[in-house]
Write a protein that holds these residues in place. Structure first.
Motif, short mmCIF file in Angstrom:
data_model
loop_
_atom_site.label_atom_id
_atom_site.label_comp_id
_atom_site.label_asym_id
_atom_site.label_seq_id
_atom_site.Cartn_x
_atom_site.Cartn_y
_atom_site.Cartn_z
N GLY A 1 0.67 -1.09 -0.03
CA GLY A 1 0.05 -0.26 0.02
C GLY A 1 0.71 1.34 0.01
N PRO A 2 0.32 2.38 -0.60
CA PRO A 2 1.36 3.43 -0.75
C PRO A 2 1.32 4.28 0.65
CG PRO A 2 -1.10 3.92 -1.48
CD PRO A 2 -1.13 2.29 -1.20
N ARG A 3 0.61 4.04 1.70
CA ARG A 3 0.68 4.92 2.90
C ARG A 3 1.54 4.01 3.97
NH1 ARG A 3 -5.23 6.29 4.56
NH2 ARG A 3 -5.43 3.96 3.82
N ASN A 4 2.02 2.76 3.67
CA ASN A 4 2.70 1.83 4.47
C ASN A 4 4.09 1.81 4.14
OD1 ASN A 4 0.09 1.07 6.08
ND2 ASN A 4 -0.16 -0.10 4.24
N PRO A 5 5.06 1.47 5.14
CA PRO A 5 6.43 1.41 4.85
C PRO A 5 6.71 -0.24 4.06
CG PRO A 5 5.98 1.08 7.06
CD PRO A 5 4.74 1.62 6.48
N LEU A 6 7.55 -0.46 3.43
CA LEU A 6 7.96 -1.72 3.06
C LEU A 6 7.93 -2.57 4.35
CD1 LEU A 6 10.38 -1.62 0.05
CD2 LEU A 6 7.94 -2.45 0.08
N PRO A 7 7.31 -3.82 4.48
CA PRO A 7 7.26 -4.55 5.51
C PRO A 7 8.35 -5.65 5.40
CG PRO A 7 5.48 -5.37 3.92
CD PRO A 7 5.97 -4.17 3.36
N GLN A 8 8.57 -6.11 6.63
CA GLN A 8 9.82 -7.09 6.89
C GLN A 8 9.66 -8.24 5.77
OE1 GLN A 8 9.94 -8.75 10.55
NE2 GLN A 8 11.68 -10.06 10.48
N ASP A 9 10.95 -8.51 5.28
CA ASP A 9 10.70 -9.32 3.97
C ASP A 9 9.65 -9.52 3.16
OD1 ASP A 9 11.69 -11.77 2.81
OD2 ASP A 9 11.22 -13.20 4.21
N TYR A 10 9.50 -8.18 2.47
CA TYR A 10 8.58 -8.00 1.57
C TYR A 10 9.06 -8.78 0.24
CZ TYR A 10 5.47 -5.55 -1.74
OH TYR A 10 4.40 -5.36 -2.54
N ASN A 11 8.04 -9.83 0.11
CA ASN A 11 8.19 -10.64 -1.08
C ASN A 11 6.81 -11.27 -1.35
OD1 ASN A 11 8.80 -12.64 -3.04
ND2 ASN A 11 10.85 -12.92 -1.86
N ASN B 1 -1.15 -20.27 -1.16
CA ASN B 1 -1.66 -21.21 -2.03
C ASN B 1 -1.65 -22.38 -1.75
OD1 ASN B 1 -2.68 -19.40 -4.05
ND2 ASN B 1 -1.14 -19.44 -5.47
N SER B 2 -0.49 -22.85 -0.72
CA SER B 2 -0.19 -24.42 -0.40
C SER B 2 -1.37 -24.80 0.55
CB SER B 2 1.01 -24.37 0.57
OG SER B 2 1.17 -23.51 1.72
N ILE B 3 -2.37 -23.85 1.24
CA ILE B 3 -3.45 -24.07 2.22
C ILE B 3 -4.71 -23.66 1.47
CG2 ILE B 3 -1.86 -24.50 4.27
CD1 ILE B 3 -3.47 -21.76 4.89
N LYS B 4 -4.93 -23.36 0.30
CA LYS B 4 -6.01 -22.94 -0.71
C LYS B 4 -7.24 -23.58 -0.17
CE LYS B 4 -5.38 -25.72 -4.62
NZ LYS B 4 -4.45 -25.52 -5.88
N HIS B 5 -7.17 -24.70 0.13
CA HIS B 5 -8.70 -25.24 0.60
C HIS B 5 -9.00 -24.95 1.86
CE1 HIS B 5 -8.59 -27.55 -3.33
NE2 HIS B 5 -7.34 -28.03 -3.03
N GLN B 6 -8.31 -24.31 2.67
CA GLN B 6 -8.51 -24.05 4.13
C GLN B 6 -8.58 -22.66 4.31
OE1 GLN B 6 -5.20 -26.58 5.66
NE2 GLN B 6 -6.73 -27.04 7.49
N ILE B 7 -8.74 -21.62 3.04
CA ILE B 7 -9.07 -20.40 3.33
C ILE B 7 -10.02 -19.81 2.93
CG2 ILE B 7 -7.81 -18.16 2.04
CD1 ILE B 7 -5.22 -19.33 2.16
N ILE B 8 -10.72 -18.88 3.61
CA ILE B 8 -11.89 -18.13 3.32
C ILE B 8 -11.32 -16.64 3.15
CG2 ILE B 8 -14.01 -17.22 4.03
CD1 ILE B 8 -14.29 -19.93 5.68
N ALA B 9 -11.16 -15.97 2.24
CA ALA B 9 -10.75 -14.58 2.14
C ALA B 9 -11.88 -13.63 1.51
CB ALA B 9 -9.58 -14.79 1.05
N ILE B 10 -11.49 -12.22 1.90
CA ILE B 10 -12.09 -11.32 1.45
C ILE B 10 -11.09 -10.07 0.92
CG2 ILE B 10 -14.32 -11.63 2.71
CD1 ILE B 10 -12.26 -8.98 3.90
N ARG B 11 -11.40 -9.19 0.00
CA ARG B 11 -10.77 -8.22 -0.45
C ARG B 11 -10.45 -7.07 0.46
NH1 ARG B 11 -11.71 -3.30 -3.21
NH2 ARG B 11 -13.94 -3.52 -2.88
N GLY B 12 -9.34 -6.52 0.40
CA GLY B 12 -9.09 -5.47 1.37
C GLY B 12 -8.81 -4.18 0.27
N ASN B 13 -8.59 -3.02 0.70
CA ASN B 13 -8.58 -1.93 -0.04
C ASN B 13 -7.09 -2.00 -0.83
OD1 ASN B 13 -7.39 -1.39 2.63
ND2 ASN B 13 -6.92 0.41 1.81
N CYS B 14 -6.05 -2.80 -0.60
CA CYS B 14 -4.74 -2.78 -1.21
C CYS B 14 -4.79 -4.15 -2.11
CB CYS B 14 -3.49 -2.82 -0.19
SG CYS B 14 -3.35 -1.28 0.56
#
Length: 182
Positions: free
Chosen positions: A41-51, A60-73
């Motif tokens: 995001g443009p207002r945040n610093p680069l986080p630790q180990d940004y990759n 993706n390694s646990i994709k069948h156990q994830i429920i996700a929603i969209r964030g603003n970034c």
């Protein structure tokens, strides 16, 4: 059903690994990701180990156990590389005696609670990077804080909902805050 909640990874491979470690140790049924997964995001610093590429592989390694929603970034291009859907603005998870609505927090939040929720229901969101546990007009309002970029001197944290107990935990597994849901 035991649910783990993580918000605002913001592309940090370091914190994404920590999330998956805690998910395994907690033995939760699902990992609910509350948005802002890959981009810092443009207002945040680069986080630790940004990759973001490593974060993609990890999630993706646990994709069948994830429920996700969209964030603003998050964007549609993120869904092209993730193997689970992330473009919904919210998700409803039916629980035994109540429903849980998960959203990122930029559209719905503790100031803009969805009118479809009734007394005893749960609304959980991220976005503000600050843990919240309260009841407002009979609805439980929860925020697990931020895995990667916590604010207001809070620790890096995640949430666990198990039966009628919600806990915000630090990454050493210690309870930081908790609330009983009646």
């Amino acid at each position: 059903m035991k649910l783990m909640f993580a918000s605002d990874i913001h592309g940090s491979a370091y914190w994404a690994k920590k999330v998956l470690e805690r998910f395994e140790e907690e033995q939760a049924d699902y990992l609910v990701l509350l948005g802002d997964l890959l981009y810092h995001g443009p207002r945040n610093p680069l986080p630790q180990d940004y990759n973001p590429q490593v974060v993609i592989k990890l999630l993706n390694s646990i994709k069948h156990q994830i429920i996700a929603i969209r964030g603003n970034c998050d964007s549609e291009v993120d869904e092209m590389v993730l193997e689970f859907p992330i473009t919904a603005d919210y998700n409803i998870i039916p629980l035994k005696n109540r429903k849980l609505m998960a959203s990122h927090g930029h559209l719905y939040n503790d100031q803009q609670i969805p009118s479809s929720l009734i007394e005893g229901d749960i609304f959980i969101f991220g976005h503000i990077h600050v843990p919240i546990l309260k009841q407002q007009d009979g609805v439980y309002i929860l925020n697990p804080g931020s895995t990667t970029l916590p604010k207001e001197n809070h620790p890096n944290s995640y949430g666990i909902l198990n039966h009628d107990q919600f806990k915000v935990k630090t990454f050493d597994g210690k309870v930081y805050k908790e609330i009983a849901l009646k």
